[in-house]
Design a protein around this motif. Structure first.
Motif, PDB file in Angstrom:
ATOM      1  N   PRO A 150       0.827  -1.201   0.000  1.00 34.23           N
ATOM      2  CA  PRO A 150       0.000   0.000   0.000  1.00 34.23           C
ATOM      3  C   PRO A 150       0.869   1.263   0.000  1.00 34.23           C
ATOM      4  N   ILE A 151       0.272   2.335  -0.485  1.00 29.44           N
ATOM      5  CA  ILE A 151       0.967   3.614  -0.515  1.00 29.44           C
ATOM      6  C   ILE A 151       0.905   4.251   0.867  1.00 29.44           C
ATOM      7  N   CYS A 152       2.048   4.748   1.316  1.00 28.96           N
ATOM      8  CA  CYS A 152       2.167   5.437   2.603  1.00 28.96           C
ATOM      9  C   CYS A 152       2.339   6.930   2.316  1.00 28.96           C
ATOM     10  N   ILE A 153       1.559   7.766   2.970  1.00 26.21           N
ATOM     11  CA  ILE A 153       1.727   9.217   2.852  1.00 26.21           C
ATOM     12  C   ILE A 153       2.568   9.658   4.038  1.00 26.21           C
ATOM     13  N   ARG A 154       3.655  10.367   3.736  1.00 23.52           N
ATOM     14  CA  ARG A 154       4.563  10.818   4.797  1.00 23.52           C
ATOM     15  C   ARG A 154       5.130  12.186   4.450  1.00 23.52           C
ATOM     16  N   GLN A 155       5.732  12.830   5.440  1.00 23.76           N
ATOM     17  CA  GLN A 155       6.393  14.115   5.236  1.00 23.76           C
ATOM     18  C   GLN A 155       7.711  13.874   4.487  1.00 23.76           C
ATOM     19  N   ALA A 156       8.065  14.776   3.569  1.00 29.02           N
ATOM     20  CA  ALA A 156       9.327  14.679   2.838  1.00 29.02           C
ATOM     21  C   ALA A 156      10.503  14.814   3.797  1.00 29.02           C
ATOM     22  N   GLN A 157      11.598  14.146   3.425  1.00 27.39           N
ATOM     23  CA  GLN A 157      12.827  14.194   4.223  1.00 27.39           C
ATOM     24  C   GLN A 157      13.983  14.597   3.323  1.00 27.39           C
ATOM     25  N   LEU A 158      15.057  15.081   3.921  1.00 30.13           N
ATOM     26  CA  LEU A 158      16.223  15.494   3.141  1.00 30.13           C
ATOM     27  C   LEU A 158      16.742  14.364   2.247  1.00 30.13           C
ATOM     28  N   ALA A 159      16.655  13.145   2.713  1.00 27.85           N
ATOM     29  CA  ALA A 159      17.137  12.002   1.923  1.00 27.85           C
ATOM     30  C   ALA A 159      16.344  11.812   0.633  1.00 27.85           C
ATOM     31  N   ASP A 160      15.174  12.437   0.523  1.00 24.24           N
ATOM     32  CA  ASP A 160      14.320  12.308  -0.665  1.00 24.24           C
ATOM     33  C   ASP A 160      14.661  13.304  -1.770  1.00 24.24           C
ATOM     34  N   VAL A 161      15.495  14.283  -1.480  1.00 20.94           N
ATOM     35  CA  VAL A 161      15.673  15.424  -2.381  1.00 20.94           C
ATOM     36  C   VAL A 161      16.096  15.020  -3.794  1.00 20.94           C
ATOM     37  N   GLU A 162      17.014  14.122  -3.942  1.00 15.43           N
ATOM     38  CA  GLU A 162      17.485  13.769  -5.296  1.00 15.43           C
ATOM     39  C   GLU A 162      16.369  13.132  -6.128  1.00 15.43           C
ATOM     40  N   GLU A 163      15.614  12.214  -5.515  1.00 18.13           N
ATOM     41  CA  GLU A 163      14.506  11.580  -6.243  1.00 18.13           C
ATOM     42  C   GLU A 163      13.402  12.595  -6.547  1.00 18.13           C
ATOM     43  N   LEU A 164      13.143  13.506  -5.601  1.00 22.60           N
ATOM     44  CA  LEU A 164      12.147  14.560  -5.827  1.00 22.60           C
ATOM     45  C   LEU A 164      12.580  15.476  -6.976  1.00 22.60           C
ATOM     46  N   ALA A 165      13.858  15.840  -7.003  1.00 20.86           N
ATOM     47  CA  ALA A 165      14.367  16.709  -8.068  1.00 20.86           C
ATOM     48  C   ALA A 165      14.268  16.011  -9.426  1.00 20.86           C
ATOM     49  N   TYR A 166      14.484  14.716  -9.451  1.00 18.52           N
ATOM     50  CA  TYR A 166      14.361  13.960 -10.694  1.00 18.52           C
ATOM     51  C   TYR A 166      12.916  14.009 -11.216  1.00 18.52           C
ATOM     52  N   ILE A 167      11.950  13.727 -10.349  1.00 18.79           N
ATOM     53  CA  ILE A 167      10.528  13.760 -10.730  1.00 18.79           C
ATOM     54  C   ILE A 167      10.128  15.182 -11.115  1.00 18.79           C
ATOM     55  N   GLU A 168      10.605  16.149 -10.361  1.00 23.93           N
ATOM     56  CA  GLU A 168      10.332  17.553 -10.639  1.00 23.93           C
ATOM     57  C   GLU A 168      10.784  17.920 -12.051  1.00 23.93           C
ATOM     58  N   GLY A 169      11.984  17.501 -12.405  1.00 24.96           N
ATOM     59  CA  GLY A 169      12.527  17.794 -13.724  1.00 24.96           C
ATOM     60  C   GLY A 169      11.738  17.141 -14.850  1.00 24.96           C
ATOM     61  N   LEU A 170      11.238  15.941 -14.610  1.00 32.45           N
ATOM     62  CA  LEU A 170      10.437  15.244 -15.623  1.00 32.45           C
ATOM     63  C   LEU A 170       9.118  15.959 -15.888  1.00 32.45           C
ATOM     64  N   ASN A 171       8.514  16.495 -14.832  1.00 37.03           N
ATOM     65  CA  ASN A 171       7.189  17.095 -14.952  1.00 37.03           C
ATOM     66  C   ASN A 171       7.192  18.603 -15.201  1.00 37.03           C
ATOM     67  N   PHE A 172       8.238  19.293 -14.780  1.00 37.59           N
ATOM     68  CA  PHE A 172       8.258  20.753 -14.876  1.00 37.59           C
ATOM     69  C   PHE A 172       9.604  21.219 -15.439  1.00 37.59           C
ATOM     70  N   SER A 173      10.012  20.674 -16.544  1.00 37.69           N
ATOM     71  CA  SER A 173      11.365  20.913 -17.059  1.00 37.69           C
ATOM     72  C   SER A 173      11.787  22.377 -17.023  1.00 37.69           C
ATOM     73  N   LYS A 174      10.963  23.291 -17.528  1.00 35.89           N
ATOM     74  CA  LYS A 174      11.355  24.706 -17.575  1.00 35.89           C
ATOM     75  C   LYS A 174      11.232  25.385 -16.219  1.00 35.89           C
ATOM     76  N   GLU A 175      10.217  25.020 -15.446  1.00 35.03           N
ATOM     77  CA  GLU A 175       9.965  25.685 -14.166  1.00 35.03           C
ATOM     78  C   GLU A 175      10.316  24.811 -12.972  1.00 35.03           C
ATOM     79  N   ALA A 176      11.180  23.832 -13.171  1.00 35.06           N
ATOM     80  CA  ALA A 176      11.469  22.871 -12.110  1.00 35.06           C
ATOM     81  C   ALA A 176      12.161  23.516 -10.919  1.00 35.06           C
ATOM     82  N   PHE A 177      11.715  23.135  -9.717  1.00 33.12           N
ATOM     83  CA  PHE A 177      12.405  23.533  -8.503  1.00 33.12           C
ATOM     84  C   PHE A 177      13.728  22.771  -8.455  1.00 33.12           C
ATOM     85  N   GLN A 178      14.778  23.452  -8.089  1.00 31.82           N
ATOM     86  CA  GLN A 178      16.086  22.827  -7.934  1.00 31.82           C
ATOM     87  C   GLN A 178      16.162  22.173  -6.553  1.00 31.82           C
ATOM     88  N   PRO A 179      17.129  21.250  -6.347  1.00 37.30           N
ATOM     89  CA  PRO A 179      17.221  20.574  -5.040  1.00 37.30           C
ATOM     90  C   PRO A 179      17.260  21.527  -3.850  1.00 37.30           C
TER      91      PRO A 179
END
Length: 162
Positions: free
Chosen positions: A1-30
């Motif tokens: 099952p999917i767990c909803i949790r607060q983001a952690q610093l260890a997630d930043v690289e994976e978050l930045a990767y997804i961010e770049g895929l979805n918002f290439s021009k306006e992507a938030f940087q790490p």
């Protein structure tokens, strides 16, 4: 099952990767993603893989301009709304209800905090998605970013009492 949790610093690289895929021009940087972790920054985690995330900032009113929001002029002491900064789904999980699950989790946060609601600015092609998730159209959002108008959408907490 999917767990909803607060983001952690260890997630930043994976978050930045997804961010770049979805918002290439306006992507938030790490670094920006790290700064946003002081806000409500929820992750849908499926067995250690990030299926999507949602970021909401406490604001005093749903009538704040985009300039104020972008510059971080939030008023946490008198917060009545959460401004939805980002809803981003890992492309491998699109169409599986992850976004709806994250929106429901953000609504729970609003109810728990006894806030008035959530608002966001979206492009025309996303209107039906947010309407399906209980948001209503509140008009054109005053924006200084992007090349097309954004629509302000609001979800009002049915349990809110002034």
């Amino acid at each position: 099952p999917i767990c909803i949790r607060q983001a952690q610093l260890a997630d930043v690289e994976e978050l930045a990767y997804i961010e770049g895929l979805n918002f290439s021009k306006e992507a938030f940087q790490p670094e920006t993603l790290k700064e946003l972790m002081v806000d409500t920054f929820l992750i849908a985690d499926l067995n250690g893989e990030i299926a999507g995330y949602i970021i909401g900032s406490a604001v005093s009113s749903h009538h704040q301009s985009a300039d104020c929001l972008v510059k971080g002029m939030r008023n946490l002491d008198k917060s009545n709304f959460i401004f939805l900064q980002r809803l981003s789904i890992n492309p491998d999980f699109k169409g599986q209800g992850v976004g709806t699950l994250l929106l429901a989790a953000m609504k729970e946060v609003v109810v728990d905090l006894q806030n008035q609601g959530i608002y966001l600015a979206c492009k025309d092609h996303l209107l039906s998605y947010f309407v399906m998730n209980g948001f209503s159209d509140s008009g054109i959002f005053e924006t200084t970013y992007g090349d097309e108008p954004h629509i302000e959408m609001i979800w009002e907490n049915p349990y809110f009492k002034e």
